[in-house]
Design a protein around this motif. Structure first.
Motif, mmCIF file in Angstrom:
data_model
loop_
_atom_site.group_PDB
_atom_site.id
_atom_site.type_symbol
_atom_site.label_atom_id
_atom_site.label_comp_id
_atom_site.label_asym_id
_atom_site.label_seq_id
_atom_site.Cartn_x
_atom_site.Cartn_y
_atom_site.Cartn_z
ATOM 1 N N LEU A 183 0.791 -1.180 0.035
ATOM 2 C CA LEU A 183 0.047 0.043 0.065
ATOM 3 C C LEU A 183 0.825 1.176 -0.093
ATOM 4 O O LEU A 183 0.716 2.147 -0.674
ATOM 5 N N VAL A 184 1.981 1.320 0.914
ATOM 6 C CA VAL A 184 2.739 2.423 0.988
ATOM 7 C C VAL A 184 3.896 2.614 -0.064
ATOM 8 O O VAL A 184 4.071 3.664 -0.345
ATOM 9 N N PHE A 185 4.315 1.381 -0.408
ATOM 10 C CA PHE A 185 5.681 1.400 -1.296
ATOM 11 C C PHE A 185 5.307 0.844 -2.730
ATOM 12 O O PHE A 185 6.188 1.675 -3.762
ATOM 13 N N LEU A 186 4.421 0.454 -2.944
ATOM 14 C CA LEU A 186 4.459 -0.352 -4.463
ATOM 15 C C LEU A 186 3.155 0.095 -5.163
ATOM 16 O O LEU A 186 3.373 0.327 -6.482
ATOM 17 N N ILE A 187 2.029 0.509 -4.739
ATOM 18 C CA ILE A 187 0.950 0.759 -5.543
ATOM 19 C C ILE A 187 0.962 2.183 -6.031
ATOM 20 O O ILE A 187 0.755 2.583 -7.368
ATOM 21 N N SER A 188 1.597 3.244 -5.323
ATOM 22 C CA SER A 188 1.638 4.740 -6.081
ATOM 23 C C SER A 188 2.504 4.766 -7.349
ATOM 24 O O SER A 188 2.064 5.523 -8.250
ATOM 25 N N PRO A 189 3.763 3.868 -7.220
ATOM 26 C CA PRO A 189 4.417 4.021 -8.525
ATOM 27 C C PRO A 189 3.794 3.475 -9.660
ATOM 28 O O PRO A 189 4.080 3.847 -10.928
ATOM 29 N N VAL A 190 3.118 2.446 -9.461
ATOM 30 C CA VAL A 190 2.484 1.683 -10.611
ATOM 31 C C VAL A 190 1.057 2.557 -10.999
ATOM 32 O O VAL A 190 0.980 2.750 -12.210
ATOM 33 N N VAL A 191 0.443 3.274 -10.140
ATOM 34 C CA VAL A 191 -0.872 4.008 -10.461
ATOM 35 C C VAL A 191 -0.189 5.409 -11.062
ATOM 36 O O VAL A 191 -0.815 6.101 -11.936
ATOM 37 N N GLY A 192 0.852 6.101 -10.534
ATOM 38 C CA GLY A 192 1.553 7.053 -11.147
ATOM 39 C C GLY A 192 0.637 8.422 -10.509
ATOM 40 O O GLY A 192 0.267 8.381 -9.395
ATOM 41 N N GLU A 193 0.222 9.282 -11.443
ATOM 42 C CA GLU A 193 -0.099 10.750 -11.103
ATOM 43 C C GLU A 193 -1.421 10.475 -10.586
ATOM 44 O O GLU A 193 -1.884 11.419 -9.841
#
Length: 244
Positions: A183-193
């Motif tokens: 949730l904290v480290f992996l999803i944000s880079p995949v989802v992007g902006e």
């Protein structure tokens, strides 16, 4: 302080943290990793990166937060799920039968300690980082700089409480870490902006003097606070309904 069931529970929770080397170690690592790694990266790469387009000296000094928040998550998870793993949760609930009192005291101690460490961590990170950047840095009195330092402390405290709530909900160290790390480290880079609604991306808007995306600094923290409140409520529901 008047001796009430809640104050007695507070003392008990404080004693647990103070006498558990793993908890004290993770809490110390939040400060050491965030300030230390941020200072090293700023000292060695800051001048070179300062010529890059979009370079932002304040948020750059928070490079170490990527590592400090790992320790923050571990602290929050272990403070709650550790009791399930060791079986001491039964003794804790026998001593404090009212589960809301037990849960509230634990969160007060864990969250209070996280804030007490997080605020100096954020302010020291900004001060050291800007000093190391020299002419490429900004002054502490510039707009948004001190806000970033204080905001870092609030972000870390919310992250610890989010982790504590998740651990109470799943009642497992491995399960909570397996949920929180992606949730904290992996999803944000995949989802992007479009990841502005995730807790890490929203909460870290406060680290930018000029926030990026649709959220401003305090709205971003509010979104993260909503995630934290949801996790804490889930943890309380599970604690109420399930046996130790």
């Amino acid at each position: 302080m008047r001796n009430t069931p809640f104050t007695a529970a507070l003392r008990s929770e404080w004693l647990k943290v103070r006498t558990a080397p793993s908890l004290a170690g993770n809490l110390s690592a939040v400060l050491v990793a965030t300030v230390g790694i941020g200072a090293l990266v700023t000292a060695f790469l800051g001048e070179a990166e300062s010529d890059s387009p979009g370079f932002e000296p304040v948020s750059f000094s928070f490079f170490g937060l990527n590592f400090g928040q790992v320790a923050a998550i571990c602290f929050g998870v272990l403070a709650v799920a550790g009791e399930y793993g060791h079986g001491t949760i039964r003794l804790s609930l026998a001593a404090v039968p009212r589960r809301e009192t037990f849960y509230g005291a634990k969160l007060a101690v864990v969250g209070g300690l996280a804030l007490a460490v997080g605020l100096p961590t954020g302010l020291a990170t900004v001060a050291v980082g800007q000093a190391l950047l020299g002419e490429h840095g900004v002054g502490l009195g510039d707009p948004g700089v001190l806000r970033a330092g204080f905001g870092c402390g609030i972000y870390l405290a919310l992250l610890v409480l989010l982790s504590a709530g998740a651990a109470a909900a799943v009642r497992s160290t491995a399960g909570a870490l397996g949920l929180l790390v992606p949730l904290v480290f992996l999803i944000s880079p995949v989802v992007g902006e479009d990841a502005w609604f995730l807790p890490d991306r929203a909460g870290q808007q406060v680290l930018h003097p000029v926030p990026e995306g649709p959220l401003d600094a305090w709205t971003g923290l509010a979104v993260m606070a909503a995630w934290t409140a949801a996790a804490l409520c889930a943890g309380l529901i599970v604690l109420r309904r399930r046996d130790a």
